[in-house]
Motif scaffolding. Structure first.
Motif, PDB file in Angstrom:
ATOM      1  N   SER A 106       2.460   7.434  -1.264  1.00 43.08           N
ATOM      2  CA  SER A 106       1.455   7.965  -0.251  1.00 43.08           C
ATOM      3  C   SER A 106       1.849   9.393  -0.444  1.00 43.08           C
ATOM      4  O   SER A 106       0.963  10.321  -0.486  1.00 43.08           O
ATOM      5  CB  SER A 106       1.684   7.443   0.960  1.00 43.08           C
ATOM      6  N   ILE A 107       2.990   9.926  -0.411  1.00 41.18           N
ATOM      7  CA  ILE A 107       3.648  11.130  -0.200  1.00 41.18           C
ATOM      8  C   ILE A 107       3.381  11.914  -1.593  1.00 41.18           C
ATOM      9  O   ILE A 107       2.800  12.976  -1.704  1.00 41.18           O
ATOM     10  CB  ILE A 107       5.109  11.248   0.219  1.00 41.18           C
ATOM     11  N   TYR A 108       3.632  11.201  -2.437  1.00 40.56           N
ATOM     12  CA  TYR A 108       3.569  11.693  -4.010  1.00 40.56           C
ATOM     13  C   TYR A 108       2.087  12.396  -4.329  1.00 40.56           C
ATOM     14  O   TYR A 108       1.990  13.533  -4.786  1.00 40.56           O
ATOM     15  CB  TYR A 108       3.765  10.791  -4.954  1.00 40.56           C
ATOM     16  N   ALA A 109       1.061  11.541  -3.709  1.00 42.77           N
ATOM     17  CA  ALA A 109      -0.277  12.216  -3.996  1.00 42.77           C
ATOM     18  C   ALA A 109      -0.673  13.507  -3.206  1.00 42.77           C
ATOM     19  O   ALA A 109      -1.304  14.278  -3.660  1.00 42.77           O
ATOM     20  CB  ALA A 109      -1.456  11.373  -3.136  1.00 42.77           C
ATOM     21  N   ILE A 110       0.226  13.798  -2.016  1.00 42.01           N
ATOM     22  CA  ILE A 110       0.165  15.044  -1.325  1.00 42.01           C
ATOM     23  C   ILE A 110       0.855  16.059  -2.160  1.00 42.01           C
ATOM     24  O   ILE A 110       0.352  17.387  -2.500  1.00 42.01           O
ATOM     25  CB  ILE A 110       0.788  15.065   0.006  1.00 42.01           C
ATOM     26  N   PHE A 111       1.997  15.961  -2.866  1.00 37.75           N
ATOM     27  CA  PHE A 111       2.705  16.998  -3.514  1.00 37.75           C
ATOM     28  C   PHE A 111       2.018  17.171  -4.764  1.00 37.75           C
ATOM     29  O   PHE A 111       2.120  18.198  -5.429  1.00 37.75           O
ATOM     30  CB  PHE A 111       4.249  16.530  -3.706  1.00 37.75           C
ATOM     31  N   LYS A 112       1.314  16.301  -5.543  1.00 37.05           N
ATOM     32  CA  LYS A 112       0.599  16.468  -6.747  1.00 37.05           C
ATOM     33  C   LYS A 112      -0.435  17.584  -6.556  1.00 37.05           C
ATOM     34  O   LYS A 112      -0.824  18.562  -7.226  1.00 37.05           O
ATOM     35  CB  LYS A 112       0.035  15.275  -7.310  1.00 37.05           C
TER      36      LYS A 112
ATOM     37  N   VAL B  21      -1.521  14.449   5.640  1.00 42.48           N
ATOM     38  CA  VAL B  21      -0.013  14.615   5.792  1.00 42.48           C
ATOM     39  C   VAL B  21       0.278  13.518   6.956  1.00 42.48           C
ATOM     40  O   VAL B  21       1.457  12.720   6.989  1.00 42.48           O
ATOM     41  CB  VAL B  21       0.461  16.040   5.975  1.00 42.48           C
ATOM     42  N   LEU B  22      -0.544  13.762   8.221  1.00 39.48           N
ATOM     43  CA  LEU B  22      -0.149  12.706   9.303  1.00 39.48           C
ATOM     44  C   LEU B  22      -0.327  11.321   8.790  1.00 39.48           C
ATOM     45  O   LEU B  22       0.553  10.421   9.264  1.00 39.48           O
ATOM     46  CB  LEU B  22      -1.327  13.082  10.260  1.00 39.48           C
ATOM     47  N   SER B  23      -1.476  11.100   8.075  1.00 33.07           N
ATOM     48  CA  SER B  23      -1.506   9.609   7.532  1.00 33.07           C
ATOM     49  C   SER B  23      -0.163   9.134   6.719  1.00 33.07           C
ATOM     50  O   SER B  23       0.273   7.962   6.900  1.00 33.07           O
ATOM     51  CB  SER B  23      -2.806   9.484   6.624  1.00 33.07           C
ATOM     52  N   SER B  24       0.204  10.028   5.982  1.00 34.00           N
ATOM     53  CA  SER B  24       1.493   9.680   5.269  1.00 34.00           C
ATOM     54  C   SER B  24       2.596   9.350   5.917  1.00 34.00           C
ATOM     55  O   SER B  24       3.607   8.609   5.792  1.00 34.00           O
ATOM     56  CB  SER B  24       1.814  10.694   4.022  1.00 34.00           C
ATOM     57  N   PHE B  25       2.905  10.387   6.919  1.00 28.06           N
ATOM     58  CA  PHE B  25       4.035  10.156   7.847  1.00 28.06           C
ATOM     59  C   PHE B  25       3.758   8.735   8.645  1.00 28.06           C
ATOM     60  O   PHE B  25       4.917   8.073   8.822  1.00 28.06           O
ATOM     61  CB  PHE B  25       3.890  11.184   8.982  1.00 28.06           C
TER      62      PHE B  25
END
Length: 276
Positions: free
Chosen positions: A131-137, A150-154
């Motif tokens: 979930s977080i990986y997609a944000i940083f890609k 970001v809120l969803s991943s948290f």
């Protein structure tokens, strides 16, 4: 774990949000194979939650020292003296959330973290990681990242690492009943849904609930729905069909049969009796 991203530092921040009870001000990634760590004792103004992707290190928080390894999370509240740094021979990569708001310590507590217990293992690491990986890609390729991504991943991290709240004076069945009062209007509500949300087996849930209440879980769902239907029939101008759908039945015929079985009257007869 090899280098996850081509850049050693990735970050995005947010300056304002409507939510005041909990607000994520930033999310970042650091790879300490390339980033020089700071060992200086300091304090910070916000809450942070770190998830270690690989490597290991040390966290000093207040007067206590903690060892931190891959797939651990560590929590740091504002105003507490701190330092943290990777082991020289096993340098870590981690991601971190920076946040503020009245619910910050509440959410940390749900994950069993506090200033006196700041390090815990991350449950369901792979789900949280991807979930977080997609944000940083996206950040790696200079693409915009939305606040609610970001809120969803948290909250995925929070959900994966939260246990059901401990209720000092609440039995297991009372916790389930509280859940039902929130969800009885859902037409497709099933025992399987409840088992999934409570992370408990079907047979165990039904056994404990019947032992503590003397009735089946399905019967209790119907009881709640019929009780609410009686209230709506007495206090509103909704049609019988509208009442049925308002309390979680997905057809009025089934509702009328269930209502009559439960009360001895049809919904219309019940409404008329309240007018007398």
């Amino acid at each position: 774990m090899e280098n996850i991203f081509s850049k050693p530092i990735l970050y995005t921040g947010f300056s304002s949000c409507l939510e005041q009870d909990f607000f994520i001000s930033g999310i970042g990634y650091n790879n300490f194979y390339y980033v020089e760590p700071s060992t200086v004792t300091r304090v910070q103004r916000s809450y942070t939650l770190h998830l270690v992707l690989s490597g290991s290190g040390t966290l000093n928080l207040g007067d206590n020292t903690y060892s931190v390894k891959a797939h651990d999370m560590f929590f740091i509240p504002p105003g507490t003296t701190l330092s943290y740094y990777p082991d020289k021979n096993n340098k870590w990569q981690y991601i971190w959330f920076e946040f503020a708001g009245d619910n910050s310590e509440k959410y940390a507590a749900r994950m069993k973290m506090s200033v006196s217990s700041p390090v815990v293992p991350c449950n369901d690491f792979n789900t949280v990681y991807y979930s977080i990986y997609a944000i940083f890609k996206k950040l790696e390729h200079s693409k915009p990242v939305g606040y609610y991504d970001v809120l969803s991943s948290f909250f995925k991290l929070l959900d994966a690492n939260s246990s059901m709240p401990e209720q000092k004076n609440e039995s297991f069945s009372e916790a389930v009943i509280s859940y039902l009062l929130c969800h009885y209007q859902t037409p497709g509500l099933t025992v399987e849904n409840i088992c999934s949300d409570f992370r408990i087996s079907h047979s165990y849930l039904c056994k404990i609930f019947r032992r503590e209440t003397g009735k089946s879980l399905i019967q209790h769902i119907i009881d709640i729905r019929i009780r609410e239907a009686c209230r709506l029939l007495s206090t509103s101008m909704l049609s019988v069909k509208e009442v049925a759908y308002s309390v979680g039945f997905n057809d009025s015929v089934h509702f009328i049969k269930s209502f009559k079985k439960h009360t001895g009257m049809t919904p219309s007869e019940y409404r008329n009796s309240k007018k007398e």
